[in-house]
Motif scaffolding. Structure first.
Motif, short mmCIF file in Angstrom:
data_model
loop_
_atom_site.label_atom_id
_atom_site.label_comp_id
_atom_site.label_asym_id
_atom_site.label_seq_id
_atom_site.Cartn_x
_atom_site.Cartn_y
_atom_site.Cartn_z
N LYS A 65 0.86 -1.18 0.00
CA LYS A 65 0.00 0.00 0.00
C LYS A 65 0.90 1.23 0.00
O LYS A 65 1.89 1.29 0.72
CB LYS A 65 -0.91 0.00 1.22
CG LYS A 65 -1.91 -1.13 1.18
CD LYS A 65 -2.82 -1.13 2.37
CE LYS A 65 -3.77 -2.32 2.23
NZ LYS A 65 -4.66 -2.45 3.35
N VAL A 66 0.54 2.21 -0.82
CA VAL A 66 1.33 3.42 -0.99
C VAL A 66 0.53 4.62 -0.49
O VAL A 66 -0.61 4.81 -0.91
CB VAL A 66 1.70 3.63 -2.48
CG1 VAL A 66 2.59 4.84 -2.65
CG2 VAL A 66 2.36 2.38 -3.05
N PHE A 77 -1.76 17.20 0.99
CA PHE A 77 -2.66 16.50 0.07
C PHE A 77 -2.23 15.04 0.08
O PHE A 77 -1.07 14.73 -0.19
CB PHE A 77 -2.55 17.10 -1.34
CG PHE A 77 -3.47 16.46 -2.33
CD1 PHE A 77 -4.84 16.69 -2.27
CD2 PHE A 77 -2.97 15.63 -3.32
CE1 PHE A 77 -5.70 16.10 -3.20
CE2 PHE A 77 -3.82 15.04 -4.24
CZ PHE A 77 -5.18 15.28 -4.19
N ILE A 78 -3.15 14.14 0.43
CA ILE A 78 -2.80 12.72 0.61
C ILE A 78 -3.46 11.87 -0.46
O ILE A 78 -4.66 12.01 -0.73
CB ILE A 78 -3.22 12.23 2.02
CG1 ILE A 78 -2.45 13.03 3.08
CG2 ILE A 78 -2.96 10.74 2.17
CD1 ILE A 78 -2.90 12.78 4.49
N ILE A 79 -2.67 10.99 -1.04
CA ILE A 79 -3.13 10.06 -2.07
C ILE A 79 -2.83 8.65 -1.59
O ILE A 79 -1.72 8.37 -1.14
CB ILE A 79 -2.40 10.29 -3.40
CG1 ILE A 79 -2.56 11.73 -3.86
CG2 ILE A 79 -2.88 9.32 -4.47
CD1 ILE A 79 -1.56 12.15 -4.92
N ASN A 80 -3.80 7.77 -1.71
CA ASN A 80 -3.61 6.36 -1.40
C ASN A 80 -3.60 5.58 -2.71
O ASN A 80 -4.46 5.80 -3.57
CB ASN A 80 -4.73 5.85 -0.49
CG ASN A 80 -4.69 6.53 0.85
OD1 ASN A 80 -3.73 6.38 1.60
ND2 ASN A 80 -5.71 7.31 1.16
N ALA A 81 -2.63 4.69 -2.86
CA ALA A 81 -2.48 3.93 -4.09
C ALA A 81 -1.90 2.56 -3.76
O ALA A 81 -1.75 2.21 -2.59
CB ALA A 81 -1.58 4.70 -5.07
N ILE A 110 -0.22 2.66 -8.77
CA ILE A 110 -1.46 2.54 -9.54
C ILE A 110 -2.67 2.50 -8.59
O ILE A 110 -2.50 2.46 -7.37
CB ILE A 110 -1.44 1.29 -10.43
CG1 ILE A 110 -1.27 0.02 -9.59
CG2 ILE A 110 -0.32 1.41 -11.48
CD1 ILE A 110 -1.45 -1.27 -10.37
N LYS A 111 -3.85 2.50 -9.19
CA LYS A 111 -5.12 2.41 -8.44
C LYS A 111 -5.22 3.50 -7.36
O LYS A 111 -5.73 3.25 -6.26
CB LYS A 111 -5.30 1.02 -7.84
CG LYS A 111 -5.37 -0.08 -8.89
CD LYS A 111 -5.57 -1.44 -8.26
CE LYS A 111 -5.59 -2.51 -9.33
NZ LYS A 111 -5.68 -3.86 -8.76
N ALA A 112 -4.73 4.69 -7.69
CA ALA A 112 -4.76 5.80 -6.74
C ALA A 112 -6.19 6.29 -6.53
O ALA A 112 -7.03 6.21 -7.42
CB ALA A 112 -3.89 6.95 -7.27
N ASP A 113 -6.45 6.82 -5.35
CA ASP A 113 -7.78 7.34 -5.05
C ASP A 113 -7.93 8.82 -5.46
O ASP A 113 -9.03 9.37 -5.37
CB ASP A 113 -8.15 7.14 -3.58
CG ASP A 113 -7.24 7.88 -2.61
OD1 ASP A 113 -6.22 8.48 -3.04
OD2 ASP A 113 -7.54 7.87 -1.40
N LYS A 114 -6.83 9.44 -5.92
CA LYS A 114 -6.89 10.84 -6.33
C LYS A 114 -5.92 11.06 -7.48
O LYS A 114 -4.97 10.31 -7.66
CB LYS A 114 -6.52 11.77 -5.18
CG LYS A 114 -7.50 11.74 -4.03
CD LYS A 114 -7.07 12.69 -2.92
CE LYS A 114 -7.89 12.46 -1.68
NZ LYS A 114 -7.43 11.34 -0.88
N LEU A 140 5.46 3.36 2.12
CA LEU A 140 5.03 2.03 1.73
C LEU A 140 4.72 1.21 2.97
O LEU A 140 5.47 1.25 3.94
CB LEU A 140 6.12 1.33 0.92
CG LEU A 140 6.70 2.07 -0.27
CD1 LEU A 140 7.76 1.20 -0.96
CD2 LEU A 140 5.62 2.48 -1.25
N LYS A 141 3.64 0.43 2.89
CA LYS A 141 3.28 -0.49 3.98
C LYS A 141 2.97 -1.85 3.37
O LYS A 141 2.26 -1.94 2.38
CB LYS A 141 2.03 -0.01 4.71
CG LYS A 141 2.21 1.18 5.57
CD LYS A 141 0.91 1.49 6.30
CE LYS A 141 0.96 2.83 6.97
NZ LYS A 141 -0.34 3.19 7.55
#
Length: 142
Positions: A65-66, A77-81, A110-114, A140-141
């Motif tokens: 998870k990124v 500004f936070i992006i989860n991908a 990839i598959k970012a939420d923003k 990274l987790k």
């Protein structure tokens, strides 16, 4: 749980538009044309190619998870991908975050939420200031 982090810095530019609906990009290039609607920063001190080897290994895992945090003065500004086993991570100038699953040598996650268009206009207006410097944390987790 395993956690790794990378940090980079970049500058603003008067042509930052942040209007792209599916991607967001930071580049080492010093200039930007008005066509670069996904680019939010220039003069980055890192590209995909410059990332730590162990960081790249962890990023190249389908379960990673990124979380990308962009710091713009007093704003975040936070992006989860997600990472992916097919990531190449060799582009010498760019880092691109994508909502889609498309992968090339510029793709960081990839598959970012923003994407660029999701950045609040107040933040985008600060990113248009070419004399200001900003930072990004990539965590990274797994």
């Amino acid at each position: 749980m395993n956690i790794m982090k990378e940090y980079l810095t970049f500058s603003g530019h008067s042509f930052v538009k942040a209007k792209h609906k599916t991607t967001l990009e930071i580049t080492k290039s010093k200039t930007l044309t008005e066509n670069g609607i996904c680019i939010i920063g220039v003069k980055s001190n890192k590209s995909c190619n410059d990332l730590n080897v162990n960081f790249k290994k962890m990023l190249s895992d389908d379960l990673t998870k990124v979380t990308i945090t962009i710091y713009v003065n007093d704003s975040q500004f936070i992006i989860n991908a997600m990472g992916h086993s097919s990531l190449i991570l060799t582009h010498p100038k760019d880092i691109v975050v994508r909502k889609s699953s498309f992968i090339c040598d510029r793709t960081l996650a990839i598959k970012a939420d923003k994407a660029a268009t999701d950045i609040p206009e107040t933040v985008v207006s600060e990113l248009r200031n070419g004399s200001l410097h900003f930072s990004m944390e990539i965590m990274l987790k797994r």
